[in-house]
Write a protein that holds these residues in place. Structure first.
Motif, PDB file in Angstrom:
ATOM      1  N   SER A 203       0.799  -1.234   0.000  1.00  0.00           N
ATOM      2  CA  SER A 203       0.000   0.000   0.000  1.00  0.00           C
ATOM      3  C   SER A 203       0.826   1.276   0.000  1.00  0.00           C
ATOM      4  O   SER A 203       0.264   2.368   0.024  1.00  0.00           O
ATOM      5  CB  SER A 203      -0.937   0.015   1.215  1.00  0.00           C
ATOM      6  OG  SER A 203      -1.806  -1.090   1.214  1.00  0.00           O
ATOM      7  N   PHE A 204       2.170   1.158  -0.009  1.00  0.00           N
ATOM      8  CA  PHE A 204       3.011   2.343   0.121  1.00  0.00           C
ATOM      9  C   PHE A 204       4.158   2.352  -0.888  1.00  0.00           C
ATOM     10  O   PHE A 204       4.815   1.334  -1.118  1.00  0.00           O
ATOM     11  CB  PHE A 204       3.623   2.434   1.527  1.00  0.00           C
ATOM     12  CG  PHE A 204       2.637   2.722   2.620  1.00  0.00           C
ATOM     13  CD1 PHE A 204       2.356   4.031   2.993  1.00  0.00           C
ATOM     14  CD2 PHE A 204       1.988   1.695   3.275  1.00  0.00           C
ATOM     15  CE1 PHE A 204       1.451   4.306   4.004  1.00  0.00           C
ATOM     16  CE2 PHE A 204       1.081   1.947   4.284  1.00  0.00           C
ATOM     17  CZ  PHE A 204       0.811   3.266   4.654  1.00  0.00           C
ATOM     18  N   VAL A 205       4.391   3.528  -1.452  1.00  0.00           N
ATOM     19  CA  VAL A 205       5.581   3.801  -2.260  1.00  0.00           C
ATOM     20  C   VAL A 205       6.240   5.038  -1.662  1.00  0.00           C
ATOM     21  O   VAL A 205       5.614   6.095  -1.565  1.00  0.00           O
ATOM     22  CB  VAL A 205       5.233   4.059  -3.746  1.00  0.00           C
ATOM     23  CG1 VAL A 205       6.448   4.559  -4.509  1.00  0.00           C
ATOM     24  CG2 VAL A 205       4.691   2.788  -4.387  1.00  0.00           C
ATOM     25  N   VAL A 206       7.501   4.919  -1.234  1.00  0.00           N
ATOM     26  CA  VAL A 206       8.162   6.022  -0.534  1.00  0.00           C
ATOM     27  C   VAL A 206       9.237   6.667  -1.402  1.00  0.00           C
ATOM     28  O   VAL A 206       9.852   6.019  -2.254  1.00  0.00           O
ATOM     29  CB  VAL A 206       8.803   5.552   0.795  1.00  0.00           C
ATOM     30  CG1 VAL A 206       7.749   5.055   1.764  1.00  0.00           C
ATOM     31  CG2 VAL A 206       9.853   4.486   0.552  1.00  0.00           C
ATOM     32  N   ASN A 207       9.445   7.963  -1.163  1.00  0.00           N
ATOM     33  CA  ASN A 207      10.567   8.682  -1.755  1.00  0.00           C
ATOM     34  C   ASN A 207      11.769   8.433  -0.844  1.00  0.00           C
ATOM     35  O   ASN A 207      11.818   8.922   0.283  1.00  0.00           O
ATOM     36  CB  ASN A 207      10.242  10.180  -1.824  1.00  0.00           C
ATOM     37  CG  ASN A 207      11.358  10.992  -2.461  1.00  0.00           C
ATOM     38  OD1 ASN A 207      12.474  10.505  -2.662  1.00  0.00           O
ATOM     39  ND2 ASN A 207      11.061  12.243  -2.781  1.00  0.00           N
ATOM     40  N   THR A 208      12.721   7.660  -1.293  1.00  0.00           N
ATOM     41  CA  THR A 208      13.848   7.279  -0.437  1.00  0.00           C
ATOM     42  C   THR A 208      14.686   8.475  -0.003  1.00  0.00           C
ATOM     43  O   THR A 208      15.385   8.416   1.008  1.00  0.00           O
ATOM     44  CB  THR A 208      14.742   6.251  -1.139  1.00  0.00           C
ATOM     45  OG1 THR A 208      15.177   6.771  -2.406  1.00  0.00           O
ATOM     46  CG2 THR A 208      13.979   4.944  -1.361  1.00  0.00           C
ATOM     47  N   ASP A 209      14.617   9.569  -0.765  1.00  0.00           N
ATOM     48  CA  ASP A 209      15.347  10.783  -0.373  1.00  0.00           C
ATOM     49  C   ASP A 209      14.703  11.470   0.823  1.00  0.00           C
ATOM     50  O   ASP A 209      15.292  12.378   1.413  1.00  0.00           O
ATOM     51  CB  ASP A 209      15.410  11.771  -1.541  1.00  0.00           C
ATOM     52  CG  ASP A 209      16.283  11.279  -2.673  1.00  0.00           C
ATOM     53  OD1 ASP A 209      17.119  10.382  -2.422  1.00  0.00           O
ATOM     54  OD2 ASP A 209      16.134  11.766  -3.807  1.00  0.00           O
ATOM     55  N   ARG A 210      13.459  11.057   1.153  1.00  0.00           N
ATOM     56  CA  ARG A 210      12.717  11.697   2.241  1.00  0.00           C
ATOM     57  C   ARG A 210      12.580  10.797   3.476  1.00  0.00           C
ATOM     58  O   ARG A 210      11.821  11.099   4.387  1.00  0.00           O
ATOM     59  CB  ARG A 210      11.325  12.097   1.745  1.00  0.00           C
ATOM     60  CG  ARG A 210      11.325  13.196   0.707  1.00  0.00           C
ATOM     61  CD  ARG A 210      11.712  14.505   1.315  1.00  0.00           C
ATOM     62  NE  ARG A 210      11.422  15.627   0.433  1.00  0.00           N
ATOM     63  CZ  ARG A 210      11.404  16.885   0.828  1.00  0.00           C
ATOM     64  NH1 ARG A 210      11.646  17.176   2.085  1.00  0.00           N
ATOM     65  NH2 ARG A 210      11.161  17.853  -0.028  1.00  0.00           N
ATOM     66  N   ILE A 211      13.325   9.699   3.498  1.00  0.00           N
ATOM     67  CA  ILE A 211      13.268   8.802   4.652  1.00  0.00           C
ATOM     68  C   ILE A 211      14.141   9.355   5.775  1.00  0.00           C
ATOM     69  O   ILE A 211      15.292   9.714   5.560  1.00  0.00           O
ATOM     70  CB  ILE A 211      13.737   7.383   4.270  1.00  0.00           C
ATOM     71  CG1 ILE A 211      12.740   6.736   3.306  1.00  0.00           C
ATOM     72  CG2 ILE A 211      13.878   6.515   5.522  1.00  0.00           C
ATOM     73  CD1 ILE A 211      13.171   5.378   2.793  1.00  0.00           C
TER      74      ILE A 211
END
Length: 248
Positions: A203-211
């Motif tokens: 259910s999630f796709v993340v921006n790895t630069d914003r982790i």
């Protein structure tokens, strides 16, 4: 040139804000100009309606002694300038929550009780806005266009925190720093947007630069704005490799 707009109903305070803005522009020698100042939110919206295509920096009072408050005004400004940078100047710190209610992404929220702090924060906002505006112009940034209601919203990949599937069928929710938009789309579309985006859960796709952090035991990802995303057991190893040094 970056156009600057000021909406403050108190004439004395508006004059002070204008003076501080002009002083900051002069000191920094920025390519900016105050193009419209008013105490009437409707007048500002009419100006934007008649001058489409502007990218602006907006200094807005929250309590405008009008049926429309400054946060509602900011929400309407987004209809004409979805990339504009919005700064609230007010005595009402308790109303900051409304920026989330109206899904307004604000650059800053300045309390005007302290004149010294007001001057410093206005100056700092001018510098940050100039830097971001120049980046927008000089760099060919990747962006995503989504349809929200009857309008088209353009989002830079860099400002996106993460995507999640909506409880409503065939819809996605895209999360920004302090705003979110729901639109028709699928998780398959966003997981292939760019290499900085990773599908960490069904259910999630993340921006790895914003982790900001990865919590292994809880199988959670904390984003830089404090929001939490789920990560599947299978994707933990992948995410850990991407964000080495952030794992608890």
């Amino acid at each position: 040139m970056l156009s600057i707009f000021v909406c403050e109903d108190d004439k004395v305070q508006r004059r002070q804000i204008l003076q501080q803005i002009e002083k900051a522009i002069m000191i920094e020698d920025f390519d900016m100009k105050i193009v419209f100042e008013t105490g009437n939110p409707e007048a500002l919206l009419n100006y934007l309606k008649g001058n489409k295509g502007l990218t602006g920096l907006y200094f807005l009072d929250v309590d405008l002694q009008h049926q429309m408050n400054g946060i509602e005004l900011a929400s309407k400004i987004r209809d004409y300038d979805d990339l504009g940078k919005i700064i609230f100047i007010t005595t009402h710190s308790e109303m900051t929550y409304l920026t989330f209610t109206y899904k307004v992404e604000a650059m800053d929220y300045i309390i005007k009780d302290d004149n010294q702090l007001l001057r410093e924060r206005i100056h700092e906002c001018i510098k940050v806005a100039n830097r971001r505006h120049n980046n927008d112009i000089n760099e060919e940034k990747k962006s995503l266009s989504i349809k929200v209601g009857d309008r088209l919203v353009s989002l830079s990949h860099d400002e996106i925190m993460f995507f999640e599937t909506s409880p409503q069928s065939h819809k996605m929710i895209v999360h920004l720093e302090n705003a979110e938009y729901e639109y028709y789309g699928s998780i398959k579309d966003v997981e292939v947007l760019d290499q900085q985006f990773v599908k960490c859960h069904k259910s999630f796709v993340v921006n790895t630069d914003r982790i900001k952090n990865v919590r292994v035991k809880e199988r959670e990802i904390e984003m830089t704005n404090g929001e939490i995303c789920l990560v599947s057991f299978r994707m933990l190893k992948v995410v850990k490799e991407i964000v080495k040094g952030m794992v608890n």
